[in-house]
Design a protein around this motif. Sequence first.
Motif, PDB file in Angstrom:
ATOM      1  N   PHE A 176     -25.393  38.642  37.365  1.00 62.06           N
ATOM      2  CA  PHE A 176     -26.738  38.691  37.922  1.00 62.06           C
ATOM      3  C   PHE A 176     -27.357  37.300  37.882  1.00 62.06           C
ATOM      4  O   PHE A 176     -26.823  36.378  37.248  1.00 62.06           O
ATOM      5  N   PRO A 177     -28.481  37.102  38.548  1.00 64.29           N
ATOM      6  CA  PRO A 177     -29.105  35.767  38.561  1.00 64.29           C
ATOM      7  C   PRO A 177     -29.464  35.287  37.167  1.00 64.29           C
ATOM      8  O   PRO A 177     -29.854  36.070  36.301  1.00 64.29           O
ATOM      9  N   ILE A 178     -29.328  33.986  36.978  1.00 67.77           N
ATOM     10  CA  ILE A 178     -29.633  33.345  35.700  1.00 67.77           C
ATOM     11  C   ILE A 178     -30.558  32.167  35.969  1.00 67.77           C
ATOM     12  O   ILE A 178     -30.271  31.330  36.824  1.00 67.77           O
ATOM     13  N   LEU A 179     -31.654  32.106  35.248  1.00 72.07           N
ATOM     14  CA  LEU A 179     -32.598  30.998  35.360  1.00 72.07           C
ATOM     15  C   LEU A 179     -32.467  30.124  34.121  1.00 72.07           C
ATOM     16  O   LEU A 179     -32.682  30.592  33.008  1.00 72.07           O
ATOM     17  N   THR A 180     -32.117  28.835  34.312  1.00 70.57           N
ATOM     18  CA  THR A 180     -31.946  27.941  33.168  1.00 70.57           C
ATOM     19  C   THR A 180     -33.062  26.914  33.099  1.00 70.57           C
ATOM     20  O   THR A 180     -32.853  25.780  32.681  1.00 70.57           O
ATOM     21  N   LYS A 181     -34.247  27.314  33.492  1.00 66.43           N
ATOM     22  CA  LYS A 181     -35.461  26.543  33.241  1.00 66.43           C
ATOM     23  C   LYS A 181     -36.271  27.245  32.159  1.00 66.43           C
ATOM     24  O   LYS A 181     -36.106  28.440  31.928  1.00 66.43           O
ATOM     25  N   ASN A 182     -37.146  26.491  31.507  1.00 70.63           N
ATOM     26  CA  ASN A 182     -38.016  27.075  30.501  1.00 70.63           C
ATOM     27  C   ASN A 182     -39.093  27.910  31.190  1.00 70.63           C
ATOM     28  O   ASN A 182     -40.024  27.378  31.791  1.00 70.63           O
ATOM     29  N   ILE A 183     -38.980  29.203  31.088  1.00 72.20           N
ATOM     30  CA  ILE A 183     -39.879  30.098  31.804  1.00 72.20           C
ATOM     31  C   ILE A 183     -41.287  30.093  31.209  1.00 72.20           C
ATOM     32  O   ILE A 183     -42.244  30.514  31.867  1.00 72.20           O
ATOM     33  N   LEU A 184     -41.434  29.594  29.981  1.00 67.55           N
ATOM     34  CA  LEU A 184     -42.770  29.520  29.390  1.00 67.55           C
ATOM     35  C   LEU A 184     -43.638  28.478  30.083  1.00 67.55           C
ATOM     36  O   LEU A 184     -44.861  28.469  29.911  1.00 67.55           O
ATOM     37  N   ASN A 185     -43.023  27.609  30.882  1.00 71.39           N
ATOM     38  CA  ASN A 185     -43.769  26.638  31.673  1.00 71.39           C
ATOM     39  C   ASN A 185     -43.988  27.123  33.100  1.00 71.39           C
ATOM     40  O   ASN A 185     -44.435  26.349  33.949  1.00 71.39           O
ATOM     41  N   MET A 186     -43.677  28.381  33.369  1.00 75.75           N
ATOM     42  CA  MET A 186     -43.740  28.920  34.722  1.00 75.75           C
ATOM     43  C   MET A 186     -44.547  30.217  34.726  1.00 75.75           C
ATOM     44  O   MET A 186     -44.802  30.807  33.688  1.00 75.75           O
ATOM     45  N   GLN A 187     -44.906  30.655  35.916  1.00 72.72           N
ATOM     46  CA  GLN A 187     -45.493  31.969  36.129  1.00 72.72           C
ATOM     47  C   GLN A 187     -44.594  32.726  37.096  1.00 72.72           C
ATOM     48  O   GLN A 187     -44.795  32.691  38.312  1.00 72.72           O
ATOM     49  N   PRO A 188     -43.567  33.400  36.573  1.00 75.98           N
ATOM     50  CA  PRO A 188     -42.615  34.079  37.457  1.00 75.98           C
ATOM     51  C   PRO A 188     -43.251  35.284  38.131  1.00 75.98           C
ATOM     52  O   PRO A 188     -44.328  35.746  37.746  1.00 75.98           O
ATOM     53  N   SER A 189     -42.574  35.781  39.139  1.00 71.57           N
ATOM     54  CA  SER A 189     -43.063  36.956  39.851  1.00 71.57           C
ATOM     55  C   SER A 189     -42.987  38.185  38.953  1.00 71.57           C
ATOM     56  O   SER A 189     -42.487  38.128  37.834  1.00 71.57           O
TER      57      SER A 189
END
Length: 255
Positions: A159-172
């Motif tokens: 499945f998709p993998i995100l290797t950025k720090n998500i705490l610095n983002m506002q994901p959907s």
Amino acid sequence: MAFSLAWKNSRSQWRLLRSVSSGVPLFPWRTAGSCLDPEMKAYLEENTEVTSSGSLTPEIQLRLLTPRCKFWWERADLWPYSDPYWAIYWPGGQALSRYLLDNPDVVRGKSVLDLGSGCGATAIAAKMSGASEILANDIDPLAGMAITLNCKLNGLNPFPILTKNILNMQPSKFDLIVLGDMFYDEDLANNLHLWLEKYFWTHRARILIGDPGRPQFSGHSIQHQLHQLEEYTLPEPTQQDNNGLTTSAVWDFHP
């Protein structure tokens, strides 16, 4: 057991891997199967063991560091990549994965974000239980590779993998967020708490947390916003590898 003991005694140093510093995206927002670096893949396969024993989820096979692996005993600084925390199946993740496998209605037909995914076991459990969409998030690119290999071990399409720090983002919006063993450092715990509160009030997502009762979790103000769903007795090998922790629990977050 030089390498293993080094991890256990310096877990707080891993804030560099999962805290506010950004990682370099290897597989951002897409399936990782076609992106495996052959040299890194070969090294990972050579220095981990496929196992399904000693955890709360014998249904799930994972590539982990075990006593039969060279770097279980070798000096930690000889490992050529960032600390392989993804190669340990931590007790909070075990509890979350067990809970999802035993309660498939929690994830069936839902979109799931696995925050700090590590070896990917909880995301794999969500997929096995019928999740419609999964995003695994971990800032270590090698963890992304391990998650992909672990998917294939269990007969799943990666499945998709995100290797950025998500705490610095506002994901959907996701229907469910799961995170295990993330409350091991005070600063990270505070950042996580703020991010989870904001995400909850923005998207009204359900949030489940797995933790074996580390001080940074049990003593944190987030405890006033939690409802315990289940507690599990950890298998003996997991107890031995986690300084004698005996149980791990799953908590529902209600700000």
